[in-house]
Design an enzyme around this catalytic site. Structure first.
Site, PDB file in Angstrom:
ATOM      1  N   SER A 141     -65.211   0.706  43.779  1.00  0.00           N
ATOM      2  CA  SER A 141     -65.930   1.958  44.075  1.00  0.00           C
ATOM      3  C   SER A 141     -66.162   2.498  42.724  1.00  0.00           C
ATOM      4  O   SER A 141     -66.849   3.557  42.406  1.00  0.00           O
ATOM      5  CB  SER A 141     -65.143   2.942  44.637  1.00  0.00           C
ATOM      6  OG  SER A 141     -63.591   3.186  44.459  1.00  0.00           O
TER       7      SER A 141
ATOM      8  N   HIS B 298     -58.647 -11.250  37.662  1.00  0.00           N
ATOM      9  CA  HIS B 298     -58.376 -10.702  39.030  1.00  0.00           C
ATOM     10  C   HIS B 298     -57.382  -9.539  38.893  1.00  0.00           C
ATOM     11  O   HIS B 298     -56.333  -9.391  38.353  1.00  0.00           O
ATOM     12  CB  HIS B 298     -57.688 -11.658  40.063  1.00  0.00           C
ATOM     13  CG  HIS B 298     -57.503 -11.248  41.472  1.00  0.00           C
ATOM     14  ND1 HIS B 298     -56.590 -11.686  42.338  1.00  0.00           N
ATOM     15  CD2 HIS B 298     -58.247 -10.216  41.960  1.00  0.00           C
ATOM     16  CE1 HIS B 298     -56.748 -11.077  43.358  1.00  0.00           C
ATOM     17  NE2 HIS B 298     -57.661 -10.150  43.415  1.00  0.00           N
ATOM     18  N   ASP B 299     -58.052  -8.227  39.413  1.00  0.00           N
ATOM     19  CA  ASP B 299     -57.741  -7.028  39.139  1.00  0.00           C
ATOM     20  C   ASP B 299     -55.944  -6.868  39.661  1.00  0.00           C
ATOM     21  O   ASP B 299     -54.876  -6.219  38.920  1.00  0.00           O
ATOM     22  CB  ASP B 299     -58.080  -5.766  39.596  1.00  0.00           C
ATOM     23  CG  ASP B 299     -58.719  -6.077  41.226  1.00  0.00           C
ATOM     24  OD1 ASP B 299     -58.314  -7.051  41.823  1.00  0.00           O
ATOM     25  OD2 ASP B 299     -59.604  -5.218  41.704  1.00  0.00           O
TER      26      ASP B 299
ATOM     27  N   THR C 220     -58.913   0.406  47.076  1.00  0.00           N
ATOM     28  CA  THR C 220     -59.638   0.042  48.128  1.00  0.00           C
ATOM     29  C   THR C 220     -58.961  -1.173  49.265  1.00  0.00           C
ATOM     30  O   THR C 220     -59.318  -0.926  50.409  1.00  0.00           O
ATOM     31  CB  THR C 220     -60.984  -0.569  47.572  1.00  0.00           C
ATOM     32  OG1 THR C 220     -61.461   0.193  46.849  1.00  0.00           O
ATOM     33  CG2 THR C 220     -61.893  -0.995  48.805  1.00  0.00           C
TER      34      THR C 220
END
Length: 476
Positions: free
Chosen positions: A13, A237-238, A259
């Site tokens: 987002s 990768h977050d 999210t």
């Protein structure tokens, strides 16, 4: 103090460019630029606008220079599984189609029926999610076989953004593991599996570990942006980057809350047993070849969608307050696929309640309370499954990421699980990104030293289990 390093953290987002530096005792992290992100419909598919994202990154670099930070390196992390394909001339053949797109409908089930669920899990240790990269590639093969035949390079979204900066094509290890195409034990692309799925092995590049310096940004970008800086690959990768910033990893479970909610533990080896598969836990790659044994839960996506659809303007804080004033109402199974991308989230929640004979939430407070109670129930279930699998009880839950700021949800979780909840830091992903750049350059000697630095630099909130409905938190 050392020079500033830019950590680019892009979620489903929003995205942000953070400038960080350390004097060895504390870490200083400053937001330079924040921008929105969303998937939009393009040629029948929901896609991410990677060109827009790259322009926002460049704007963030420029802004950091104008603010006097003089950055020396940059690294980018995003969400998992999504990718682009390049042709022989390195032109983009595909859009970066979102994992929420419906093109993978039914593909996972076909793979399970033909290959076998246990056989695939024993090789990769990756949970079965309909949006995994494997199923996206097979959907592309089914829908656009000529495009796949032309492809010469597979790059996940952060790999592609790093390529735009440097001209160098790489696949980073932690994100690659989410594809369901990396062998959990060899820690390399499983070429036999890839070929067995009818996919071209030639697409995939050698895996690079977090902390790899792939060189400076391109000369033309140096001229355009007015700065020369190295690109150091973080855990792209977050969630993998976020877990780097969990200081108490040995004594607590973690929830990377945004999210999605990723709930799990850090483990030295993959757990590819039948129970883990049946509970749909995943073994994603982490720093120093540790594994993130975790479960992927729907997360705050549901509240984000409700907020977007409400006729009045509600902030997330407003919704939390309204839910606190509301008695417990119905619950839904947040892990049902119906909530992945419904046409109308509010109507989908109401329909789920109606179908199970429960009271239908109508007000903003009731909808928020339904989501919070349902999330906490899912968290509790996952926690029990983890503790049963590893035969150990954890006393603490460490919540990181943007969702760590939701005090209402944190207190509900502490009450429900009878565990202490530690919340923060909220910018854990950017912090973990920055730490890997510093470790790569020797500014921080080790991951353990980096985690100690996080503990010294950021306040966290502690939520104790209590019977009262009134949430409270103590700074520690």
């Amino acid at each position: 103090m050392n020079g500033y390093r830019l950590a680019v953290d892009i979620g489903a987002s929003s995205g942000r460019v953070m400038a960080g530096r350390t004097d060895g005792d504390e870490l200083d992290l400053i937001e330079v630029h924040r921008f929105r992100n969303s998937a939009t419909l393009k040629a029948g598919h929901y896609c991410w606008d990677v060109d827009y994202l790259f322009n926002e990154i460049k704007y963030g670099i420029k802004t950091s220079c104008e603010m006097g930070f003089k950055p020396v390196s940059i690294g980018i992390n995003t969400w998992a599984v999504d990718f682009v394909l390049l042709d022989e001339q390195d032109n983009r053949l595909t859009e970066a189609v979102s994992y929420r797109d419906a093109r993978t409908d039914g593909i996972m089930e076909e793979v399970i029926n033909t290959y076998g669920k246990a056989a695939l899990y024993e090789r990769t240790g990756i949970a079965f999610q309909p949006f995994n990269t494997l199923y996206q590639l097979l959907a592309l093969k089914k829908l656009h076989p000529k495009t796949l035949a032309k492809a010469k390079s597979f790059l996940m979204v952060p790999d592609y953004l790093h390529f735009l900066l440097t001209g160098i094509k790489t696949n980073e290890y932690t994100n690659a593991t989410t594809t369901q195409l990396v062998n959990a034990f060899s820690k390399r692309w499983d070429e036999d599996l890839i070929a067995g799925m009818g996919l071209p092995v030639k697409l995939f590049h050698d895996l690079k570990l977090p902390g790899t310096n792939i060189g400076p940004i391109k000369a033309e970008l140096q001229r355009e942006l007015g700065v020369k800086l190295d690109v150091i690959i973080p855990a792209t990768h977050d969630t993998a980057s976020a877990i780097v910033a969990v200081p108490e990893w040995q004594t607590s479970l973690y929830i990377s809350s945004g999210t999605w909610s990723l709930i799990g533990i850090e483990n030295p080896f993959p757990i590819c047993i039948t129970k883990a598969m049946d509970d749909n836990f995943t073994n994603e790659g982490g720093i120093n070849y540790r594994f993130r044994f975790l479960k992927n839960i729907m997360g705050l996506w549901m509240i984000q969608e409700v907020q977007r659809l409400l006729p009045e303007k509600w902030t997330y804080a407003d919704l939390a307050v309204a839910s606190k004033k509301t008695n417990d109402i119905s619950t839904v199974d947040v892990d049902q696929r119906r909530f992945l991308k419904p046409d109308h989230m509010i109507e989908e929640i109401q329909a789920a309640c109606r179908e199970t004979g429960q009271e239908v939430p109508t007000t903003a407070g009731e909808l928020a309370k339904c989501i919070y109670v349902s999330l906490v129930a899912s968290y509790e279930k996952a926690i029990k499954q983890i503790e049963q699998t590893v035969e150990r009880r954890y006393e603490k839950i460490h919540i990181i990421g943007g969702g760590s700021q939701n005090g209402q949800l944190n207190q509900m979780l502490a009450n429900r699980t009878n565990k202490t909840v530690i919340a923060g830091p909220s910018e854990a992903t950017a912090i973990g990104n920055f730490l890997m750049q510093c470790i790569s350059c020797g500014e921080i000697p080790s991951l353990e030293a980096g985690r100690a630095l996080v503990k010294n630099s950021f306040k966290v909130m502690e939520y104790k289990p209590q019977r009262s409905d009134h949430a409270y938190a103590n700074k520690i």
